[in-house]
Design an enzyme around this catalytic site. Structure first.
Site, mmCIF file in Angstrom:
data_model
loop_
_atom_site.group_PDB
_atom_site.id
_atom_site.type_symbol
_atom_site.label_atom_id
_atom_site.label_comp_id
_atom_site.label_asym_id
_atom_site.label_seq_id
_atom_site.Cartn_x
_atom_site.Cartn_y
_atom_site.Cartn_z
ATOM 1 N N CYS A 272 -1.548 -4.263 5.317
ATOM 2 C CA CYS A 272 -0.589 -4.617 4.266
ATOM 3 C C CYS A 272 0.364 -3.453 4.057
ATOM 4 C CB CYS A 272 -1.338 -4.933 2.970
ATOM 5 S SG CYS A 272 -0.306 -5.457 1.610
ATOM 6 N N GLU B 5 -4.957 -12.617 8.627
ATOM 7 C CA GLU B 5 -5.854 -12.241 7.525
ATOM 8 C C GLU B 5 -5.321 -11.006 6.833
ATOM 9 O OE1 GLU B 5 -8.985 -9.490 5.966
ATOM 10 O OE2 GLU B 5 -7.761 -9.264 7.769
ATOM 11 N N ARG C 279 -16.129 -10.989 -1.648
ATOM 12 C CA ARG C 279 -15.079 -10.416 -0.791
ATOM 13 C C ARG C 279 -13.980 -11.454 -0.627
ATOM 14 N NH1 ARG C 279 -15.788 -6.256 2.803
ATOM 15 N NH2 ARG C 279 -14.124 -5.901 4.307
ATOM 16 N N ARG D 150 -10.315 -12.669 0.489
ATOM 17 C CA ARG D 150 -9.253 -12.359 1.435
ATOM 18 C C ARG D 150 -8.302 -13.547 1.530
ATOM 19 N NH1 ARG D 150 -10.915 -8.079 0.629
ATOM 20 N NH2 ARG D 150 -11.534 -6.431 2.085
#
Length: 406
Positions: free
Chosen positions: A134, A181, A225, A227
């Protein structure tokens, strides 16, 4: 890297395994890896034969894909499970390459920095798969007339980021689909500008559909988690996340991944020892570190902050495993009962927590293994997404008049 070391990586053998197969001492193997001695031609030829054997054993696959920013191959395992065949891998980290080579049998060389790879040198493929970092995009100075439909338009906005490499490969090869992802906060990153650029490039400029969903790995493994999963197709195929099967957290807990320590599993490496395969004492926190973590947590609790360690038992859902786990393990500490210092997870438990089975080989140090699993995707999440994608990929690649890639 010496030729011998590169070939050993591609066989997936550890030093003890190589020494046994080659008929030399481990000392010889280490000296060959370091380039202190040169192995005989027969040794090199045997390694090449082993590699060729693995290459010929690779299944044909229902569709082909490339694996970018591959890490240790979590997204690859997901696509493999849906019948895909990997035709190209890129990963710059040498330690991640070592783990990748140890677990995947095709043994083609792994491309390093994707920025240095010409798109024309990447094999044709049906699906592009990438877990890209990112990074913010600078949009200053981009005129409106240049922002749409032109290569230099998105060069201006994304040049210097790794997402640009995803775009240029998509533009050159026009695969049937992609699977991307990223972290959950991608949509809010840089006040939403980062995701806005990504959406616009993929849809308005490259013409792909785009489907996004934030998925919590706790639906598959005992770990919270979240995503963002981005799926796109060259044409509208009717793909919908509404068909995704999420089972929820019910009945799931850390007992599913922790070593039982009762002799029901064999001891492994230095992770577990003795007849009962008990977790090695090296993973138990020292008195000094445990006291520090308790004091740190108490200080922040008094200040009204939520910072502190995460203690788990067999019934728990853990916090997110991060790449910094090697530092103190504070986000996931395993309780050893009242009066006992907790312990870190072993690398094998980290592998299980990310959805890797026990056949997954861990050829690197604990420090590197913690970084690798903390950076990985939770494999079952993406295996389910790949299952959902498969009929839509095949609808595009098997349509009469369209050439199937690979």
């Amino acid at each position: 890297m010496t030729e011998f070391e590169m070939l050993i990586q591609q066989t997936g053998w550890s030093v003890p395994e190589a020494a046994k197969v080659l008929g030399y001492s481990e000392g010889h193997v280490y000296r060959w890896k370091r380039g202190e001695e040169v192995p005989r031609d027969g040794v090199i030829n045997l390694l090449r034969m082993q590699i060729d054997t693995h290459k010929s054993a690779q299944p044909e696959g229902a569709f082909t894909f490339i694996d970018l920013f591959a890490g240790i191959g979590g997204l690859r395992k997901a696509m493999d499970s849906a019948g895909g065949r990997c035709v190209f891998t890129s990963e710059w980290d040498a330690f991640a390459q070592k783990t990748y080579h140890a677990n995947f049998p095709d043994n083609r060389p792994i491309a390093g920095d994707i920025r240095e790879v010409d798109a024309a040198d990447i094999p044709a493929h049906d699906v592009l798969v990438a877990g890209f970092p990112c990074q913010p995009f600078s949009i200053a100075g981009v005129s409106k007339k240049n922002a749409l439909g032109r290569l230099h338009g998105f060069q201006d906005e994304t040049q210097g980021t790794l997402f640009f490499d995803v775009l240029r490969i998509l533009m050159h090869h026009r695969p049937a689909a992609f699977l991307l992802e990223n972290v959950k906060n991608l949509k809010s990153h840089d006040k939403g500008r980062t995701f806005d650029v990504i959406r616009r490039k993929l849809t308005e400029e490259l013409g792909y559909t785009l489907h996004t969903r934030i998925i919590d790995a706790a639906n598959f493994v005992p770990q919270h988690r979240e995503r963002i999963v981005m799926v796109g197709f060259r044409e509208n195929t009717g793909f919908s996340y509404d068909d995704l099967v999420l089972s929820g957290r019910a009945g799931r807990g850390m007992r599913d991944v922790l070593h039982p320590e009762d002799g029901t599993e064999a001891p492994e490496s230095h992770f577990t020892v003795g007849r009962d395969a008990r977790v090695s004492d090296k993973y138990t926190l020292s008195d000094k570190l445990w006291q520090y973590l308790q004091g740190y947590a108490a200080k922040h609790k008094a200040a009204g902050n939520g910072f502190g360690f995460g203690l788990v038992d067999g019934d728990s859902i853990s916090r997110t495993l991060s790449a910094r786990y090697y530092k103190d393990g504070s986000e996931i500490l395993v309780s050893r009962g009242p009066g006992n210092n907790p312990r870190r997870l072993t690398p094998r438990e980290c592998a299980r927590l990310m959805g890797y089975d026990d056949n997954f080989r861990i050829p690197v140090s604990d420090t590197q293994a913690y970084k690798q699993f903390g950076n990985s995707v939770a494999v079952p999440v993406f295996a389910e997404v790949a299952r959902l994608m498969r009929p839509h990929i095949l609808a595009l690649t098997e349509r009469p008049g369209l050439r199937k890639v690979g």
